[in-house]
Design a protein around this motif. Structure first.
Motif, PDB file in Angstrom:
ATOM      1  N   GLY A  22       0.818  -1.210   0.000  1.00 41.18           N
ATOM      2  CA  GLY A  22       0.000   0.000   0.000  1.00 41.18           C
ATOM      3  C   GLY A  22       0.849   1.255   0.000  1.00 41.18           C
ATOM      4  N   ILE A  23       1.944   1.231   0.748  1.00 37.12           N
ATOM      5  CA  ILE A  23       2.858   2.370   0.779  1.00 37.12           C
ATOM      6  C   ILE A  23       3.449   2.584  -0.611  1.00 37.12           C
ATOM      7  N   ALA A  24       3.862   1.497  -1.247  1.00 41.23           N
ATOM      8  CA  ALA A  24       4.445   1.605  -2.588  1.00 41.23           C
ATOM      9  C   ALA A  24       3.475   2.251  -3.559  1.00 41.23           C
ATOM     10  N   SER A  25       2.200   1.889  -3.468  1.00 45.31           N
ATOM     11  CA  SER A  25       1.217   2.462  -4.396  1.00 45.31           C
ATOM     12  C   SER A  25       1.093   3.975  -4.215  1.00 45.31           C
ATOM     13  N   ASP A  26       1.340   4.470  -3.007  1.00 42.06           N
ATOM     14  CA  ASP A  26       1.327   5.913  -2.773  1.00 42.06           C
ATOM     15  C   ASP A  26       2.510   6.607  -3.442  1.00 42.06           C
ATOM     16  N   LEU A  27       3.564   5.848  -3.711  1.00 42.85           N
ATOM     17  CA  LEU A  27       4.763   6.415  -4.320  1.00 42.85           C
ATOM     18  C   LEU A  27       4.765   6.273  -5.838  1.00 42.85           C
ATOM     19  N   PHE A  28       3.773   5.525  -6.360  1.00 45.29           N
ATOM     20  CA  PHE A  28       3.682   5.340  -7.805  1.00 45.29           C
ATOM     21  C   PHE A  28       3.408   6.662  -8.508  1.00 45.29           C
ATOM     22  N   MET A  29       3.810   6.704  -9.748  1.00 48.71           N
ATOM     23  CA  MET A  29       3.536   7.858 -10.584  1.00 48.71           C
ATOM     24  C   MET A  29       2.658   7.417 -11.748  1.00 48.71           C
ATOM     25  N   LEU A  30       1.596   8.137 -11.991  1.00 47.62           N
ATOM     26  CA  LEU A  30       0.737   7.815 -13.125  1.00 47.62           C
ATOM     27  C   LEU A  30       1.351   8.336 -14.413  1.00 47.62           C
ATOM     28  N   ASN A  31       1.802   9.580 -14.374  1.00 51.73           N
ATOM     29  CA  ASN A  31       2.437  10.184 -15.531  1.00 51.73           C
ATOM     30  C   ASN A  31       3.067  11.481 -15.063  1.00 51.73           C
ATOM     31  N   LEU A  32       4.251  11.776 -15.532  1.00 50.18           N
ATOM     32  CA  LEU A  32       4.941  12.995 -15.118  1.00 50.18           C
ATOM     33  C   LEU A  32       5.094  13.910 -16.318  1.00 50.18           C
ATOM     34  N   ASN A  33       4.302  14.982 -16.334  1.00 47.93           N
ATOM     35  CA  ASN A  33       4.376  15.969 -17.406  1.00 47.93           C
ATOM     36  C   ASN A  33       4.284  15.329 -18.802  1.00 47.93           C
ATOM     37  N   GLY A  34       3.427  14.285 -18.876  1.00 49.86           N
ATOM     38  CA  GLY A  34       3.238  13.629 -20.164  1.00 49.86           C
ATOM     39  C   GLY A  34       4.404  12.768 -20.582  1.00 49.86           C
ATOM     40  N   ASN A  35       5.414  12.662 -19.745  1.00 45.72           N
ATOM     41  CA  ASN A  35       6.600  11.859 -20.100  1.00 45.72           C
ATOM     42  C   ASN A  35       6.352  10.405 -19.766  1.00 45.72           C
ATOM     43  N   ASN A  36       5.837   9.675 -20.730  1.00 49.72           N
ATOM     44  CA  ASN A  36       5.480   8.281 -20.491  1.00 49.72           C
ATOM     45  C   ASN A  36       6.105   7.397 -21.564  1.00 49.72           C
ATOM     46  N   ARG A  37       7.361   7.677 -21.852  1.00 48.84           N
ATOM     47  CA  ARG A  37       8.053   6.981 -22.936  1.00 48.84           C
ATOM     48  C   ARG A  37       8.114   5.465 -22.658  1.00 48.84           C
TER      49      ARG A  37
END
Length: 394
Positions: free
Chosen positions: A379-394
């Motif tokens: 659960g802690i890890a999921s809080d640290l996940f990133m969905l997308n950073l400034n559209g940078n999803n290469r």
């Protein structure tokens, strides 16, 4: 370094909690083994520049295969891949495949001593035995094929032939008291087992266990009890010289699973067999979850696999998830080097509240889970996940 995982999708009977891919019919076992051989041959070019250091037979129940079938598969790995001089070769097994104890009478299938000697002769040097519990009530609730006496007799014989043995134990079982859980751990320790994998009983969708709980036949899993038993497990095993090198895995020094450690450290692996997953550092793939479709596809020389190319964010999320589960933690230097400063800053920002709550801590530029936070690490890890950073999803 690379690893090869070979999925053997057969079991004598279905455990009530299991949602892995398997079949209780052995009718297509010969065809399945032939298909595994074909897949190993077709995928030999994928690891041309890699040395295979681990071979892992998982399932299902790989100990249902004959010695000749296991020998064939191991020889195909050697024939098609570059294999390290002393690879770790693990076989998952169940106690009832070696011994039968009914009404106090002990019988050994094909004589257990002979089987273990044959395993060693073909290169298998590590056993992972699905004990789950040493108590009859627990085994019946989970619909395990073995009984408590068989679990103990199997370990009694196996430990004479193998020193590198891991066993599985499950906690949080409805009706399992802390005292009985502690006795489970102590029984395992009495056999001098050097590695224990232990998991909380989880209620997976569409399993018999989920149905029984919904109908009131079985009590629901109590997360608070499971957490208590998890901490009992850690305290007892650490007091006996074990290191919790991954959330669910405890090993004596020099007995960590090389195969599983490679997964958590992000090293490449090849998954062979129906439902098996693969990872090459850039892509993740998974084979079809159906024995007949798998066999039919390989008969046409086609590997039935779907492939996903991982984005930078996918790789970051996976590293955070696996890193927090291990004793090695999440390296801030690796985050910055592999993903960039934006990801590092995001990670530290998201981690701040968990650090303040003493669930995470920083040590030598590594982010690690505290003892208090271990049970909550996913659960802690999921809080640290990133969905997308400034559209940078290469």
């Amino acid at each position: 370094m690379a690893g090869i995982y070979i999925h053997i999708p057969f079991c004598k009977q279905a455990c009530h909690y299991c949602d892995f891919h398997f079949s209780t019919s052995l009718k297509k076992k010969d065809e399945l083994v032939n298909a595994l051989v074909k897949e190993l041959r077709l995928r030999k070019d994928e690891f041309q520049n890699q040395t295979v250091e681990t071979i892992y037979f998982g399932g299902g129940t790989p100990s249902l295969l004959t010695i000749d079938e296991l020998r064939l598969l191991i020889s195909e790995v050697y024939r098609n891949f570059k294999v390290a001089e002393n690879p770790e070769i693990t076989l998952e097994a169940n106690p009832d495949d070696f011994v039968s104890v009914r009404a106090g009478h002990i019988e050994r299938s094909r004589d257990a001593r002979t089987i273990f000697e044959e395993y060693k002769s073909i290169g298998i040097n590590r056993l992972s035995i699905g004990i789950q519990s040493f108590f009859e009530d627990d085994l019946k609730l989970m619909n395990r094929a073995h009984n408590a006496a068989e679990a103990k007799e199997c370990l009694s014989v196996a430990t004479r032939y193998f020193d590198n043995i891991s066993i599985d134990l499950i906690y949080g079982i409805p009706g399992l008291s802390n005292d009985r859980w502690l006795k489970n751990i102590e029984t395992a320790l009495a056999f001098n087992i050097p590695h224990i994998s232990s998991y909380a009983l989880t209620v997976e969708p569409k399993t018999a266990l989920e149905s029984f709980i919904k109908k009131g036949i079985v009590e629901n899993v109590d997360d608070d009890v499971a957490q208590e038993q998890f901490h009992l497990l850690i305290e007892t095993l650490e007091a006996n010289g074990f290191i919790q090198y991954e959330l669910s895995n405890f090993g004596k020094p020099d007995y960590f699973s090389r195969n599983n450690s490679a997964y958590w450290l992000g090293k490449p692996y090849l998954g062979i067999g129906p439902s098996a997953h693969s990872f090459n550092g850039m892509q993740r793939g998974w084979n079809v979850r159906n024995n007949s479709k798998y066999i039919q596809s390989l008969e046409k020389n086609i590997v039935p696999i779907e492939v996903e190319t991982l984005t930078v964010t996918d790789k970051y999320n996976e590293y955070v998830m696996t890193g927090l589960r291990t004793v090695w933690g999440v390296s801030l230097q690796k985050i910055e080097q592999d993903f960039g400063m934006q990801y590092k800053n995001y990670l530290l920002q998201q981690a701040k509240k968990h650090i303040e709550e003493h669930l995470l801590y920083l040590d030598d530029a590594k982010l690690l889970v505290t003892k208090k936070g271990k049970f909550l690490s996913d659960g802690i890890a999921s809080d640290l996940f990133m969905l997308n950073l400034n559209g940078n999803n290469r």
